[in-house]
Design a protein around this motif. Structure first.
Motif, PDB file in Angstrom:
ATOM      1  N   GLU A  26      32.003  27.918 -36.387  1.00 45.54           N
ATOM      2  CA  GLU A  26      33.455  27.726 -36.429  1.00 45.54           C
ATOM      3  C   GLU A  26      33.803  26.286 -36.785  1.00 45.54           C
ATOM      4  OE1 GLU A  26      34.964  31.069 -33.194  1.00 45.54           O
ATOM      5  OE2 GLU A  26      34.284  29.104 -32.492  1.00 45.54           O
ATOM      6  N   ILE A  27      33.034  25.349 -36.235  1.00 48.79           N
ATOM      7  CA  ILE A  27      33.256  23.942 -36.576  1.00 48.79           C
ATOM      8  C   ILE A  27      32.966  23.705 -38.050  1.00 48.79           C
ATOM      9  CG2 ILE A  27      32.328  21.613 -36.253  1.00 48.79           C
ATOM     10  CD1 ILE A  27      32.055  22.180 -33.347  1.00 48.79           C
ATOM     11  N   PHE A  28      31.873  24.252 -38.520  1.00 45.95           N
ATOM     12  CA  PHE A  28      31.514  24.068 -39.924  1.00 45.95           C
ATOM     13  C   PHE A  28      32.601  24.638 -40.828  1.00 45.95           C
ATOM     14  CE2 PHE A  28      29.570  25.331 -43.922  1.00 45.95           C
ATOM     15  CZ  PHE A  28      28.843  24.199 -44.269  1.00 45.95           C
ATOM     16  N   ILE A  59      25.709  16.594 -36.772  1.00 47.53           N
ATOM     17  CA  ILE A  59      26.589  17.283 -35.833  1.00 47.53           C
ATOM     18  C   ILE A  59      25.820  18.377 -35.109  1.00 47.53           C
ATOM     19  CG2 ILE A  59      28.580  18.830 -35.663  1.00 47.53           C
ATOM     20  CD1 ILE A  59      29.826  17.202 -37.977  1.00 47.53           C
ATOM     21  N   SER A  60      25.026  19.135 -35.848  1.00 48.85           N
ATOM     22  CA  SER A  60      24.274  20.235 -35.233  1.00 48.85           C
ATOM     23  C   SER A  60      23.275  19.726 -34.203  1.00 48.85           C
ATOM     24  CB  SER A  60      23.543  21.039 -36.316  1.00 48.85           C
ATOM     25  OG  SER A  60      22.459  20.310 -36.859  1.00 48.85           O
ATOM     26  N   ARG A  61      22.675  18.576 -34.487  1.00 49.47           N
ATOM     27  CA  ARG A  61      21.683  18.023 -33.562  1.00 49.47           C
ATOM     28  C   ARG A  61      22.318  17.308 -32.378  1.00 49.47           C
ATOM     29  NH1 ARG A  61      19.385  14.133 -36.001  1.00 49.47           N
ATOM     30  NH2 ARG A  61      20.077  14.301 -38.179  1.00 49.47           N
ATOM     31  N   GLY A  62      23.561  16.817 -32.559  1.00 48.01           N
ATOM     32  CA  GLY A  62      24.198  16.054 -31.494  1.00 48.01           C
ATOM     33  C   GLY A  62      25.215  16.829 -30.685  1.00 48.01           C
ATOM     34  N   LEU A  63      25.462  18.059 -31.067  1.00 46.73           N
ATOM     35  CA  LEU A  63      26.546  18.822 -30.457  1.00 46.73           C
ATOM     36  C   LEU A  63      26.344  19.051 -28.972  1.00 46.73           C
ATOM     37  CD1 LEU A  63      29.159  19.961 -31.482  1.00 46.73           C
ATOM     38  CD2 LEU A  63      27.999  22.105 -31.979  1.00 46.73           C
TER      39      LEU A  63
END
Length: 218
Positions: A26-28, A59-63
């Motif tokens: 959804e963020i993407f 973003i995917s790694r830090g979410l």
């Protein structure tokens, strides 16, 4: 990779689950077009696509570590901005492009500078999404720090406090940088453009024609 337990998570193509009430997908879907447009304005179309992929990988790694100390959009744009700064400062980018690298905050701002209230004239001259491509060209030719703050404030609609968080500077320095960026843009526009209001009552401009005087007989 072990996925975090969330209320309703959907595994993304990066294999990462979302924190809180949003999934990564959804963020993407919501932010990728915005970030791609933003990066295009900051580093140019040739690098924007690759950088956007790098941004969303970060973003995917830090979410899972996102703590909500700022808004999600501020956090995402800060990652995008820092990624663009890193690219700008890289040796390959500096020597392969005509862009100037981003400058450090102290080279721009000083707490001794007094920021005057923005005048109505400045407001009229600052870029809006509906303005003509002529004005956009002047935005693109601003120094990187000024271009970034103008895009964040005038095109992406961030408030001064959010701009400060995105750029990692104080609120006072964010105001100073935006004030200077607007003044620089205003002067460039006045020197290079004739302004008028379009049919939709939108401020637009045409480049001034350079008058070439005939040579006088020697």
């Amino acid at each position: 990779m072990q996925l975090a337990t969330v209320e309703y998570g959907i595994k993304s193509k990066w294999g990462v689950e979302m924190v809180s009430d949003y999934t990564f997908n959804e963020i993407f879907d919501e932010y990728h077009p915005k970030i791609l447009r933003y990066l295009t304005r900051i580093v140019g179309p040739d690098d924007a696509e690759d950088l956007s992929q790098e941004v969303f990988d970060k973003i995917s790694r830090g979410l899972s570590r996102f703590q909500g100390k700022s808004s999600l959009s501020t956090w995402i744009y800060r990652i995008a901005t820092n990624t663009a700064i890193d690219r700008s400062r890289s040796t390959a980018y500096k020597y392969g492009k005509t862009h100037h690298p981003f400058e450090d905050e102290k080279s721009h701002e000083s707490s001794d500078v007094t920021v005057a209230p923005t005048s109505p004239v400045t407001d009229q001259l600052v870029i809006r999404k509906e303005m003509s491509d002529c004005v956009n060209e002047f935005i693109d030719n601003l120094p990187p720090d000024y271009r970034t703050v103008i895009v964040l404030g005038e095109m992406e609609g961030f408030a001064n406090k959010e701009i400060a968080q995105i750029l990692g500077i104080s609120l006072e320095n964010a105001k100073i940088r935006l004030h200077r960026a607007r003044a620089t843009l205003k002067n460039a526009l006045r020197e290079g453009c004739d302004f008028y209001y379009s049919e939709g009552n939108t401020l637009a401009c045409d480049r001034k024609q350079i008058q070439i005087l005939p040579k006088t007989p020697s």
